[in-house]
Design a protein around this motif. Structure first.
Motif, PDB file in Angstrom:
ATOM      1  N   ALA A 144      14.624 -20.332  -2.901  1.00 32.41           N
ATOM      2  CA  ALA A 144      15.061 -21.665  -2.186  1.00 32.41           C
ATOM      3  C   ALA A 144      14.698 -21.085  -0.375  1.00 32.41           C
ATOM      4  O   ALA A 144      14.492 -21.726  -0.007  1.00 32.41           O
ATOM      5  N   SER A 145      15.232 -19.766  -0.295  1.00 28.13           N
ATOM      6  CA  SER A 145      14.965 -19.530   1.152  1.00 28.13           C
ATOM      7  C   SER A 145      13.337 -19.380   1.368  1.00 28.13           C
ATOM      8  O   SER A 145      13.288 -19.748   2.667  1.00 28.13           O
ATOM      9  N   GLU A 146      12.565 -18.939   0.572  1.00 25.93           N
ATOM     10  CA  GLU A 146      11.244 -18.932   0.906  1.00 25.93           C
ATOM     11  C   GLU A 146      10.638 -20.471   0.990  1.00 25.93           C
ATOM     12  O   GLU A 146       9.939 -20.761   1.985  1.00 25.93           O
ATOM     13  N   GLN A 147      11.194 -21.515  -0.010  1.00 25.79           N
ATOM     14  CA  GLN A 147      10.741 -22.719   0.047  1.00 25.79           C
ATOM     15  C   GLN A 147      11.372 -23.381   1.632  1.00 25.79           C
ATOM     16  O   GLN A 147      10.643 -23.907   2.121  1.00 25.79           O
ATOM     17  N   PHE A 148      12.584 -23.141   1.887  1.00 23.74           N
ATOM     18  CA  PHE A 148      12.875 -23.419   3.041  1.00 23.74           C
ATOM     19  C   PHE A 148      12.287 -23.129   4.375  1.00 23.74           C
ATOM     20  O   PHE A 148      11.940 -23.822   5.150  1.00 23.74           O
ATOM     21  N   ILE A 149      12.234 -21.789   4.381  1.00 26.91           N
ATOM     22  CA  ILE A 149      11.286 -21.187   5.683  1.00 26.91           C
ATOM     23  C   ILE A 149       9.977 -21.893   5.690  1.00 26.91           C
ATOM     24  O   ILE A 149       9.571 -22.120   6.878  1.00 26.91           O
ATOM     25  N   ILE A 150       9.068 -21.918   4.632  1.00 25.21           N
ATOM     26  CA  ILE A 150       7.828 -22.419   4.671  1.00 25.21           C
ATOM     27  C   ILE A 150       7.952 -23.948   5.003  1.00 25.21           C
ATOM     28  O   ILE A 150       6.973 -24.415   5.903  1.00 25.21           O
ATOM     29  N   GLY A 151       8.879 -24.627   4.416  1.00 26.69           N
ATOM     30  CA  GLY A 151       8.506 -26.001   4.587  1.00 26.69           C
ATOM     31  C   GLY A 151       8.981 -26.429   5.807  1.00 26.69           C
ATOM     32  O   GLY A 151       8.572 -27.292   6.645  1.00 26.69           O
ATOM     33  N   THR A 152      10.170 -25.640   6.394  1.00 30.24           N
ATOM     34  CA  THR A 152      10.511 -26.032   7.743  1.00 30.24           C
ATOM     35  C   THR A 152       9.749 -25.631   8.696  1.00 30.24           C
ATOM     36  O   THR A 152       9.548 -26.329   9.773  1.00 30.24           O
ATOM     37  N   SER A 153       9.264 -24.493   8.794  1.00 25.58           N
ATOM     38  CA  SER A 153       8.355 -23.807   9.762  1.00 25.58           C
ATOM     39  C   SER A 153       6.981 -24.891   9.767  1.00 25.58           C
ATOM     40  O   SER A 153       6.597 -25.072  10.823  1.00 25.58           O
ATOM     41  N   THR A 154       6.320 -24.859   8.809  1.00 25.47           N
ATOM     42  CA  THR A 154       5.257 -25.824   8.743  1.00 25.47           C
ATOM     43  C   THR A 154       5.446 -27.486   9.106  1.00 25.47           C
ATOM     44  O   THR A 154       4.698 -28.046  10.008  1.00 25.47           O
ATOM     45  N   SER A 155       6.627 -27.918   8.951  1.00 22.58           N
ATOM     46  CA  SER A 155       7.012 -29.158   9.229  1.00 22.58           C
ATOM     47  C   SER A 155       7.285 -29.440  10.836  1.00 22.58           C
ATOM     48  O   SER A 155       6.728 -30.253  11.402  1.00 22.58           O
ATOM     49  N   VAL A 156       7.922 -28.287  11.310  1.00 27.27           N
ATOM     50  CA  VAL A 156       8.198 -28.405  12.727  1.00 27.27           C
ATOM     51  C   VAL A 156       6.885 -27.860  13.449  1.00 27.27           C
ATOM     52  O   VAL A 156       6.599 -28.712  14.458  1.00 27.27           O
ATOM     53  N   LEU A 157       6.153 -27.047  13.164  1.00 25.19           N
ATOM     54  CA  LEU A 157       4.718 -26.974  13.758  1.00 25.19           C
ATOM     55  C   LEU A 157       3.862 -27.943  13.731  1.00 25.19           C
ATOM     56  O   LEU A 157       3.229 -28.161  14.700  1.00 25.19           O
ATOM     57  N   TRP A 158       3.776 -28.721  12.605  1.00 24.49           N
ATOM     58  CA  TRP A 158       3.085 -30.013  12.531  1.00 24.49           C
ATOM     59  C   TRP A 158       3.612 -30.971  13.429  1.00 24.49           C
ATOM     60  O   TRP A 158       2.726 -31.455  14.300  1.00 24.49           O
ATOM     61  N   ALA A 159       4.956 -31.145  13.731  1.00 22.41           N
ATOM     62  CA  ALA A 159       5.303 -32.110  14.640  1.00 22.41           C
ATOM     63  C   ALA A 159       5.096 -31.587  16.011  1.00 22.41           C
ATOM     64  O   ALA A 159       4.738 -32.528  17.073  1.00 22.41           O
ATOM     65  N   VAL A 160       5.215 -30.454  16.478  1.00 21.75           N
ATOM     66  CA  VAL A 160       4.962 -29.852  17.819  1.00 21.75           C
ATOM     67  C   VAL A 160       3.428 -30.066  18.057  1.00 21.75           C
ATOM     68  O   VAL A 160       3.161 -30.533  19.156  1.00 21.75           O
ATOM     69  N   ALA A 161       2.480 -29.642  17.041  1.00 24.29           N
ATOM     70  CA  ALA A 161       1.023 -29.885  17.409  1.00 24.29           C
ATOM     71  C   ALA A 161       0.837 -31.302  17.716  1.00 24.29           C
ATOM     72  O   ALA A 161      -0.024 -31.664  18.564  1.00 24.29           O
ATOM     73  N   VAL A 162       1.342 -32.229  16.920  1.00 27.66           N
ATOM     74  CA  VAL A 162       1.138 -33.812  17.185  1.00 27.66           C
ATOM     75  C   VAL A 162       1.776 -34.112  18.338  1.00 27.66           C
ATOM     76  O   VAL A 162       1.030 -34.768  19.344  1.00 27.66           O
ATOM     77  N   CYS A 163       2.878 -33.597  18.800  1.00 26.23           N
ATOM     78  CA  CYS A 163       3.493 -33.887  20.292  1.00 26.23           C
ATOM     79  C   CYS A 163       2.640 -33.386  21.169  1.00 26.23           C
ATOM     80  O   CYS A 163       2.607 -34.137  22.311  1.00 26.23           O
TER      81      CYS A 163
END
Length: 171
Positions: A144-163
């Motif tokens: 769960a922690s690995e899934q949380f870190i990968i998912g959250t990091s990717t999600s935030v990095l995508w949003a930051v890149a688009v912004c």
């Protein structure tokens, strides 16, 4: 060039929906989304700052691309992580341990986008802290922690890149 950037942002916002169609392979939607975002970024480098209708369209399309495009990006990151030698056997996709991840991801990317476009990038830390505290009881489960870190990091990095692309269009 502003029109080219806006069209590319619109494609980046709509392309993830293609991945939901049963006849279209999911990686095609992710690839098209990423290519469209790259095209928007390249076109943004050669434009004057957006104003008027173009400014409003930029803000709306930036938010839409950040929110919709993050899902395929997260799924691609999970596929890459499963291919790593230390990943072990591929887990079966159970309904847990992190239920509601897609909805939470959409809300997370929306909040990150609003925070950045609103001029408060520190809000990303607040968003991630709140998400981490809300998920804390579930993070003790296996993977769960690995899934949380990968998912959250990717999600935030995508949003930051688009912004970043949106910011390049409005400044």
């Amino acid at each position: 060039m502003i029109v080219v950037s806006l069209v590319c942002l619109a494609v980046a916002a709509v392309a993830p929906v293609l991945g939901l169609h049963p006849r279209i392979p999911a990686p095609l939607g992710a690839t098209l989304t990423t290519a469209a975002l790259g095209g928007a970024a390249l076109a943004a480098t050669a434009t004057d700052p957006a104003h008027g209708f173009a400014l409003g369209a930029t803000l709306v399309l930036t938010a839409a691309a950040a929110i919709t495009g993050g899902g395929p990006a997260v799924l691609a990151a999970f596929r890459i992580a499963r291919r790593q030698p230390d990943a072990g056997p591929a887990p079966t996709p159970p309904p847990g341990p992190l239920r509601g991840g897609r909805v939470i991801g959409v809300l997370e990317r929306g909040a990150v986008t609003a925070s950045i476009l609103g001029g408060w990038p520190e809000g990303i830390a607040v968003i991630m802290a709140v998400k981490g505290l809300a998920r804390y009881p579930e993070l003790r489960e296996a993977q769960a922690s690995e899934q949380f870190i990968i998912g959250t990091s990717t999600s935030v990095l995508w949003a930051v890149a688009v912004c970043g692309v949106g910011h390049a269009l409005i400044t």
